[in-house]
Design a protein around this motif. Sequence first.
Motif, PDB file in Angstrom:
ATOM      1  N   ILE A  21      33.094 -34.371  40.705  1.00 33.09           N
ATOM      2  CA  ILE A  21      34.178 -35.196  40.156  1.00 33.09           C
ATOM      3  C   ILE A  21      33.611 -36.459  39.520  1.00 33.09           C
ATOM      4  CG2 ILE A  21      36.321 -36.418  40.655  1.00 33.09           C
ATOM      5  CD1 ILE A  21      36.614 -34.647  43.167  1.00 33.09           C
ATOM      6  N   PHE A  28      44.674 -38.896  46.271  1.00 35.00           N
ATOM      7  CA  PHE A  28      44.633 -37.834  45.264  1.00 35.00           C
ATOM      8  C   PHE A  28      45.445 -38.169  44.013  1.00 35.00           C
ATOM      9  CE2 PHE A  28      46.805 -33.828  43.790  1.00 35.00           C
ATOM     10  CZ  PHE A  28      45.780 -33.417  42.960  1.00 35.00           C
ATOM     11  N   ALA A  52      44.030 -40.743  41.847  1.00 36.27           N
ATOM     12  CA  ALA A  52      42.870 -40.312  41.057  1.00 36.27           C
ATOM     13  C   ALA A  52      43.327 -39.449  39.893  1.00 36.27           C
ATOM     14  CB  ALA A  52      41.885 -39.542  41.937  1.00 36.27           C
ATOM     15  N   VAL A  84      37.773 -42.123  43.470  1.00 41.04           N
ATOM     16  CA  VAL A  84      37.016 -40.940  43.884  1.00 41.04           C
ATOM     17  C   VAL A  84      35.907 -41.313  44.862  1.00 41.04           C
ATOM     18  CG1 VAL A  84      35.428 -39.148  43.062  1.00 41.04           C
ATOM     19  CG2 VAL A  84      37.557 -39.603  41.830  1.00 41.04           C
ATOM     20  N   SER A 111      39.247 -32.594  41.445  1.00 40.88           N
ATOM     21  CA  SER A 111      40.010 -33.463  42.337  1.00 40.88           C
ATOM     22  C   SER A 111      41.083 -32.667  43.079  1.00 40.88           C
ATOM     23  CB  SER A 111      40.666 -34.603  41.552  1.00 40.88           C
ATOM     24  OG  SER A 111      39.696 -35.429  40.954  1.00 40.88           O
TER      25      SER A 111
END
Length: 328
Positions: A123, A181, A184, A226, A288
Motif C-alpha cells: 500500500i 480504513f 485511507a 496507512v 487497503s
Amino acid sequence: MWYKRSEAQKRYTIFFSSTQLAGAFGGLLASAIGKMNGLRHYHAWRWIFILEGTLTCLIALAAYFLIPDFPDQTKWLSEEERAYIKSRLRADQNATGEEESPVVLRDILEVLKDYKVTLGAIIYFSLIIPAYAFAYFAPTVIQTYKYKPIETQLHSVPPSAAAFAFSLLIAYLSDRTRHRFLFALFPICIAIAGVGILLHVHHDTHTEYAALFLVAMGTYSAMPIVICWVTMNLSGHRARGVGTAWVIGFGNIGGIVATFSFLAKDAPHYKTGYSILMAFLCLAAVSSAAYFGLVRWQNRTEEEKAGAGRKIIVGENEDLGNRTKYML
C-alpha cells in the motif's frame, strides 16, 4: 510507546506532514533563494543546500537530546505519571511503554512472516509513487501552464498547503472515530479523481491546476493513515520498529518508479506518467481493502475463539489471547 492507538494518528500525520510543509515552503524558499544567485560567488542552488542543510543538522542535533525514547527513561516524569502512562498503554494494547530487549534476527523474521505487514508495504509503495511524482514534477507540470519560473515556484505552494490542512483534518476524524480504513480509502479516491482529470483535461489550465490539489491532498493524507494503521496493529516496540522500517523502506523504492514516470518526451500532457499514477493509486485502494478484510476476519475469528457473542472495543482493558483487537 507513549500514546494509545486512538491518539496516534494525529501524531503520525503531524510528523509526515512535514513533507507538505517542506513542499509549501520549498517553493517560497526557491523563489527567494533564486535571488541569491551570485551572492558570495555561490550559485543559487548551492545556497539551497547550505541553508536547508544547516537547519536540518541543527534540528537533528537538538532532537537527540530533547526527544526521549520510553516513558520509564524520562527523568522529568514522576513515578505516578510513569505508572499512569503504563496503565493506559496496557489497557489499550497490552504494552507498558517500557524498553524491551534489543531487536535480533528472529524478531525481524517473525515480523516479515506476517503477510499483513507485507500488504501494508505494498500500500505504501503504491502511494509513494504519486507522492514522489508530485514532489519531483509538480513545478515541471505547472510550468506547462505557461507560468514564468518564479510564478511556477509560487504556484507549487498552495497544493502542498492544502494537503497539509486536509491531512490534519483526516487524522483528527480518524482518531475521533477510532477507524482507519475509510480514512485511507477516501483520500486515495480523491487522488484518483485528480489524476483522472489530469489524464483527460488538457486545455483548461485552471481545472488542471485544481486537479493537482486533489492529487496532493489525497496522496499525502492517505500515507500517514496507512503507516499508523499498519504499525499500530503490531504489538511491542520491536515489532513496530521492524514493521515500520520494512513498510517505509520497501515503500520508498517507489521513488525510483516516480523518477522515470514523467519524461520530457511526454510533455506537456504526460499521459504515461499519469497512467502510472492511476495504476498504483488503484493498487493502493485494492490493497487497503484487502488489509481491512484480513484484520476484520482475524478479529472475528479471535472473537469466536474467545467466546461466542463477545464484543471487544478497541481501547478497553480486554484482549484476544495475547494481543488486543486489530484496529480497523
